[in-house]
Design an enzyme around this catalytic site. Structure first.
Site, PDB file in Angstrom:
ATOM      1  N   ASP A 301       0.794  -1.216   0.000  1.00  0.00           N
ATOM      2  CA  ASP A 301       0.000   0.000   0.000  1.00  0.00           C
ATOM      3  C   ASP A 301       0.833   1.274   0.000  1.00  0.00           C
ATOM      4  O   ASP A 301       0.292   2.366   0.144  1.00  0.00           O
ATOM      5  CB  ASP A 301      -0.945   0.016   1.210  1.00  0.00           C
ATOM      6  CG  ASP A 301      -0.205  -0.083   2.539  1.00  0.00           C
ATOM      7  OD1 ASP A 301       0.992  -0.435   2.535  1.00  0.00           O
ATOM      8  OD2 ASP A 301      -0.837   0.178   3.580  1.00  0.00           O
ATOM      9  N   GLY A 328      12.784  10.060 -25.065  1.00  0.00           N
ATOM     10  CA  GLY A 328      13.024   9.799 -26.473  1.00  0.00           C
ATOM     11  C   GLY A 328      13.818   8.529 -26.675  1.00  0.00           C
ATOM     12  O   GLY A 328      13.349   7.428 -26.436  1.00  0.00           O
ATOM     13  N   GLY A 329      15.071   8.671 -27.139  1.00  0.00           N
ATOM     14  CA  GLY A 329      15.876   7.511 -27.467  1.00  0.00           C
ATOM     15  C   GLY A 329      15.551   7.012 -28.864  1.00  0.00           C
ATOM     16  O   GLY A 329      14.675   7.532 -29.566  1.00  0.00           O
ATOM     17  N   GLU A 371      16.444  11.493 -31.658  1.00  0.00           N
ATOM     18  CA  GLU A 371      17.250  10.880 -32.699  1.00  0.00           C
ATOM     19  C   GLU A 371      16.443  10.783 -34.004  1.00  0.00           C
ATOM     20  O   GLU A 371      15.826   9.774 -34.250  1.00  0.00           O
ATOM     21  CB  GLU A 371      17.737   9.510 -32.240  1.00  0.00           C
ATOM     22  CG  GLU A 371      18.520   9.567 -30.927  1.00  0.00           C
ATOM     23  CD  GLU A 371      19.022   8.216 -30.455  1.00  0.00           C
ATOM     24  OE1 GLU A 371      19.161   7.282 -31.286  1.00  0.00           O
ATOM     25  OE2 GLU A 371      19.262   8.071 -29.250  1.00  0.00           O
ATOM     26  N   MET A 437      26.985  11.257 -28.745  1.00  0.00           N
ATOM     27  CA  MET A 437      26.886   9.792 -28.827  1.00  0.00           C
ATOM     28  C   MET A 437      27.983   9.229 -29.714  1.00  0.00           C
ATOM     29  O   MET A 437      27.760   8.792 -30.847  1.00  0.00           O
ATOM     30  CB  MET A 437      25.492   9.396 -29.299  1.00  0.00           C
ATOM     31  CG  MET A 437      24.402   9.746 -28.299  1.00  0.00           C
ATOM     32  SD  MET A 437      22.739   9.195 -28.771  1.00  0.00           S
ATOM     33  CE  MET A 437      22.324  10.435 -29.998  1.00  0.00           C
ATOM     34  N   TYR A 439      29.578   6.582 -30.308  1.00  0.00           N
ATOM     35  CA  TYR A 439      29.579   5.122 -30.380  1.00  0.00           C
ATOM     36  C   TYR A 439      28.591   4.724 -31.466  1.00  0.00           C
ATOM     37  O   TYR A 439      27.896   5.574 -32.040  1.00  0.00           O
ATOM     38  CB  TYR A 439      29.222   4.483 -29.031  1.00  0.00           C
ATOM     39  CG  TYR A 439      28.089   5.165 -28.282  1.00  0.00           C
ATOM     40  CD1 TYR A 439      26.764   5.024 -28.697  1.00  0.00           C
ATOM     41  CD2 TYR A 439      28.340   5.945 -27.156  1.00  0.00           C
ATOM     42  CE1 TYR A 439      25.721   5.641 -28.015  1.00  0.00           C
ATOM     43  CE2 TYR A 439      27.318   6.577 -26.472  1.00  0.00           C
ATOM     44  CZ  TYR A 439      26.008   6.419 -26.903  1.00  0.00           C
ATOM     45  OH  TYR A 439      24.981   7.044 -26.237  1.00  0.00           O
ATOM     46  N   ASP A 440      28.546   3.432 -31.784  1.00  0.00           N
ATOM     47  CA  ASP A 440      27.660   2.927 -32.841  1.00  0.00           C
ATOM     48  C   ASP A 440      27.972   3.554 -34.207  1.00  0.00           C
ATOM     49  O   ASP A 440      27.084   3.718 -35.050  1.00  0.00           O
ATOM     50  CB  ASP A 440      26.187   3.162 -32.490  1.00  0.00           C
ATOM     51  CG  ASP A 440      25.699   2.279 -31.360  1.00  0.00           C
ATOM     52  OD1 ASP A 440      26.434   1.344 -30.983  1.00  0.00           O
ATOM     53  OD2 ASP A 440      24.601   2.523 -30.834  1.00  0.00           O
TER      54      ASP A 440
END
Length: 597
Positions: A301, A328-329, A371, A437, A439-440
């Site tokens: 509760d 977002g993302g 993005e 960002m 990376y990727d």
């Protein structure tokens, strides 16, 4: 579940005596998924005689509706909703209770007013002909410490006399006192809370709320000072499921002591406003004592559970931490374009959600992870290059100068690439920092290769796209006039890999993505470090060839080199996507911490 206090001042009509009513009705919002919600009413016989039937009536805000219900017949007339018992659950013996639930649509599922049960106020109070008390004076804050706030207020008035006062922190009642003072304790250092007070008369009728007083506790650490480096890590909402990664892991790994900021990922952007992502994980998931940050288990509760409650406990244990809610993302960026058709309304919706009283004291700001503005990610946006600047300007106006406002941005430095598509330089005046960002850059979405490290610090001979590296992105952003201290270098706590690879060095051909623990082509550092150990380094990051698989990932050694780069470039610091990829003893986070100092 978020319990909602029913303001009796909003109720209409005269009630019969409390002794005759002998029953109460309590509402709880059991879920919130942005466009809809779940709700539950509980009726309890608090009297000494049986009840043969019950009818609850209440008001929802305009635009909020009940779409389906169970264990009660629910009808409405305009914004007034009425629920009557079924044939099998109308009778209640003294002390017994019964509940019914429903699903609804709209954003007002947490607000109910004018509640009556069998014609009486839902809290069982009320006397015919007796007026409720007036509103007390707006609370004043006296002594404020790291963990407590001393409040006082001027007395309310009533024709029959004041019995006591209910003190609210946000929407939660934290105390009932007979005097006009109260000290709230057990708070988080450096956190903001809002208080109001309602008076009760001798018939237990509740009057209107006082004005609100917002107070910030002392301590908590000022965060990074001038010259100090930011060390921010993303904590993902969905990590509590298959990954079994919780706020407690941030503590036991040592990461919480080394981080300065945490980004909670992700909230959604829908229908022009910020909405919750997974409300069960955020505010309702039950934690046992063994799973909890402070060793105290949740109760059924309590008004707030889930990640939000655990992160509040983490902040209490590590008062220096600042937490932002990231929206977002990759998956949930599609709603930004529609939202930016009315930037002020968008920003207002986000502020109201981030600083919802149910989890007040948790968030220190907001991160916007679009993005990508005026470019393509999972979906494409054509809002124009000014949209980034206009968004950050609107959010700064709404959030004010004291709340953190950040954004995750592209690292595509190619000519005519994503950095060139939006006015990141014009927006920089409004942000505290950008999470670049870095990376990727490369991965098994190019199924046949060539193999290349996903997070190269610099270019190298044979790199598939020369501008796809961290240094090119940083230099391009700095060259646009963005201050270096407003740029954070991105570090991945994971690797990307291919299969069908025979060549050890980068540049080999492949047949597809390598298998990963959770999805193809990607895996955590903690999985890869032993399963596919490092074969060599290139452009400031590591790569590994094992069998037919080829992976690239950062190690404590390559992270140390990247942190040296960040300091040499006078960057604001570094951030991590995302924390669950580290080892149980936090060896990558330790490398970030030691490298930045």
């Amino acid at each position: 579940m978020a319990a909602v206090a029913i303001p009796l001042a909003a109720m209409v009509g005269l009630a019969s005596p409390a002794q005759a009513a002998g029953a109460t009705a309590t509402y709880q919002q059991t879920g919130d998924w942005g466009t809809g919600f779940g709700g539950k009413w509980t009726v309890k016989n608090t009297g000494t005689a049986p009840i043969s039937s019950w009818t609850i009536s209440w008001d929802f805000p305009a635009g909020t509706t009940v779409t389906s219900a169970w264990d009660a017949d629910v009808t409405n007339s305009g914004t007034t909703w009425t629920a009557k018992n079924k044939s099998y659950n109308g009778s209640l013996a003294p002390g017994a209770s019964v509940s019914f639930g429903f699903n609804g649509s709209g954003s007002g599922g947490g607000t109910v007013t004018n509640c009556t049960l069998n014609g009486d106020p839902c809290d069982g109070g009320g006397v015919p002909g007796d007026n409720p008390p007036s509103a007390p004076g707006t609370p004043s804050a006296g002594t404020i410490t790291d963990t407590s706030v001393a409040l006082s207020w001027t007395a309310a008035t009533d024709d029959k006399g004041i019995k006591n006062y209910d003190v609210y922190r946000g929407s939660s009642k934290v105390a009932t006192v007979t005097d006009t003072t109260y000290t709230d304790t057990g708070l988080n250092a450096g956190s903001t809370y809002t208080y109001s007070v309602r008076a009760r008369d001798t018939a237990d009728q509740v009057g209107p709320a006082s004005g609100s007083r917002t107070v910030t506790t002392t301590g908590g650490g000022p965060g990074p000072g001038p010259g100090d480096k930011i060390k921010m890590g993303y904590f993902t909402e969905w990590g509590v499921y298959q990954r079994n990664y919780h706020a407690k892991n941030l503590d036991t790994s040592g990461a919480a002591a080394k981080l300065t900021h945490i980004n909670y990922a992700f909230g959604n952007v829908q229908n022009g406003r910020c909405t919750m992502g997974d409300s069960f994980a955020a505010i309702d998931k039950n934690y046992t004592a063994g799973q909890s940050v402070d060793g105290v288990g949740d109760t059924w509760d309590q008004p707030l559970r889930g990640n939000f409650n655990q992160l509040l406990k983490l902040k209490k244990k590590h008062p220096h931490l600042k937490i932002l809610w990231s929206f977002g993302g990759w998956t949930w960026s599609g709603g930004f374009g529609q939202a930016m058709q009315n930037p002020a309304a968008f920003a207002k919706s986000c502020y109201d959600l981030v600083y919802d009283p149910r989890w007040q004291g948790l968030f220190d700001g907001i991160d916007l992870d679009w993005e990508y503005p005026n470019a393509c990610g999972l979906s494409c946006d054509t809002s124009g290059p000014a949209v980034m600047r206009e968004m950050m300007q609107a959010f700064r106006a709404e959030f004010g100068p004291d709340k953190l406002l950040t954004a995750a941005i592209t690292a595509d430095a190619s000519g005519g690439g994503k950095i060139d598509k939006a006015d990141y330089a014009g927006a920089a005046q409004y942000v505290d920092w950008y999470n670049v960002m870095t990376y990727d850059f490369f991965g098994a979405w190019d199924a046949q290769g060539p193999t290349a490290p996903h997070s190269p610090l610099t270019s190298y001979a044979g790199i598939p796209i020369p501008e796809f590296n961290s240094d090119s992105a940083i230099q391009k952003l700095k060259g646009m006039g963005i201050p270096s201290e407003k740029l954070l270098l991105g570090i991945g706590f994971y690797g990307r890999g291919w299969t069908g690879v025979t060549q050890t060095e980068p540049g080999g051909s492949a047949t597809g993505p390598a298998p990963g623990k959770y999805e193809q082509g990607i895996d955590d550092y903690k999985e890869l470090k032993n399963r596919c150990p490092v074969s060599g380094t290139v452009a400031g990051t590591a790569y590994a060839h094992c069998g037919q698989q080829w992976w690239s990932y950062d190690t404590p050694q390559t992270i140390a080199g990247k942190m040296t780069y960040a300091k040499n470039q006078n960057l604001g610091g570094a951030f991590i996507w995302e924390m669950s990829g580290d080892t149980a003893n936090g060896e990558l986070m330790t490398a970030v911490h030691n490298g930045l100092g």
